[in-house]
Scaffold this active site. Structure first.
Site, short mmCIF file in Angstrom:
data_model
loop_
_atom_site.label_atom_id
_atom_site.label_comp_id
_atom_site.label_asym_id
_atom_site.label_seq_id
_atom_site.Cartn_x
_atom_site.Cartn_y
_atom_site.Cartn_z
N GLU A 1 0.82 -1.21 0.00
CA GLU A 1 0.00 0.00 0.00
C GLU A 1 0.86 1.26 0.00
OE1 GLU A 1 -3.07 0.49 -0.55
OE2 GLU A 1 -3.71 -1.59 -0.57
N TYR B 1 -6.10 6.59 4.68
CA TYR B 1 -6.31 5.63 3.60
C TYR B 1 -5.51 4.35 3.82
CZ TYR B 1 -5.53 2.99 -0.53
OH TYR B 1 -5.41 1.92 -1.38
N ASP C 1 -9.47 5.65 -2.57
CA ASP C 1 -8.32 6.26 -3.23
C ASP C 1 -8.81 7.02 -4.46
OD1 ASP C 1 -8.90 4.33 -5.11
OD2 ASP C 1 -6.87 3.52 -5.22
#
Length: 293
Positions: free
Chosen positions: A38, A121, A139
């Site tokens: 990520e 996020y 996102d």
């Protein structure tokens, strides 16, 4: 208000058939592997991330392995992914995971957000994709898909709004397992089909229920979206200095570091100072420049 058409069923069916086979989605994925992926995937396409992620996981399969290697090795192994401060953030997070969480990545988003360099996020994504938690994961790709499919504009607003968060929360399936798949599927659709510049609406499972398509696919009517210039920027000059340091086993003199930037001297000096301030470059007692130790 008319009932909103079902988006979940068609999207999940499409995802089952078209999802990319990525190692951080594998059944044997680890929380650490998902966290690394990520962070690497922020503003960086999958094709560039994949080989670097594979090498990182081979060398540093646990947070403690990366923490022991240190920031210099992390920046060196970051390669050309860009934004190398992300490598430093991963080292800092790895140290906390090792020292405070028994070398195991936390499973809940709130604890993940407390790690160095981990924002809303990333925390939600890791909790969802590594641990199956029901989290709102939004996102750029998700914002674009949900804006087009439900609200109707060609592109979402430049900044993530409270209204978008409410919409993303409303769209998230109540079932935990389906919510995880929904998050991944929406991101995948935005990356592969519902792209910003050339959406392939004919391949989209939501085409017959998309508000943007129903409105005639009107062009974006907001402020023009300008691509980021690269040539001649500080980012390019900084990247060249860091790359030169990766490629040397010793140190660079100030003159060598400035020359490596390929920039005019005032800009090169500014970039070298910025790298020092950010901790991506260190200066030794003799005045030479190295990657952080």
């Amino acid at each position: 208000m008319p009932e909103r058409p079902d988006l979940t069923g068609p999207l999940l069916a499409w995802f089952d058939a078209h999802a990319r086979d990525l190692p951080w989605r594998a059944a044997d994925r680890t929380g650490w592997g998902v966290l690394v992926s990520e962070v690497m995937l922020q503003q960086t396409p999958v094709a560039r991330v994949l080989p670097v992620w594979q090498e990182w996981m081979r060398r540093w399969p646990r947070p403690s392995d990366l923490a022991a290697a240190g920031p210099g090795e992390a920046v060196r192994a970051w390669g050309r992914l860009g934004y190398p401060r992300r490598a430093l953030r991963l080292v800092a997070a790895a140290e906390v995971i090792r020292d405070e969480h028994g070398d195991e990545v936390p499973a809940d988003a709130e604890t993940l957000r407390a790690l160095p360099g981990i924002g809303e996020y990333t925390a939600a994504a890791v909790a969802a994709f590594a641990f199956g938690r029901r989290e709102v994961v939004v996102d750029t790709n998700v914002r674009r898909v949900e804006a087009r499919a439900v609200s109707g504009p060609a592109l979402p607003a430049p900044s993530y709004s409270a209204a978008e968060r409410r919409l993303a929360t409303e769209l998230l399936p109540a079932d935990r397992e389906r919510s995880v798949r929904w998050n991944a599927a929406t991101m995948e659709l935005g990356a592969l089909v519902c792209t910003a510049r050339a959406p392939r609406c004919g391949e989209c499972p939501l085409q017959d229920r998309c508000a943007w398509v129903a409105a005639g696919s009107p062009p974006h009517d907001g402020p023009p979206r300008r691509g980021q210039r690269w040539e001649g920027t500080d980012r390019q000059a900084r990247g060249r200095i860091v790359q030169a340091l990766r490629e040397t086993d010793g140190t660079l003199t100030r003159e060598q570091a400035l020359a490596a930037s390929g920039a005019p001297e005032p800009q090169a000096e500014r970039c070298l100072l910025g790298l020092l301030t950010d901790g991506l470059v260190e200066q030794d007692e003799a005045g030479g420049f190295t990657l952080p130790q």
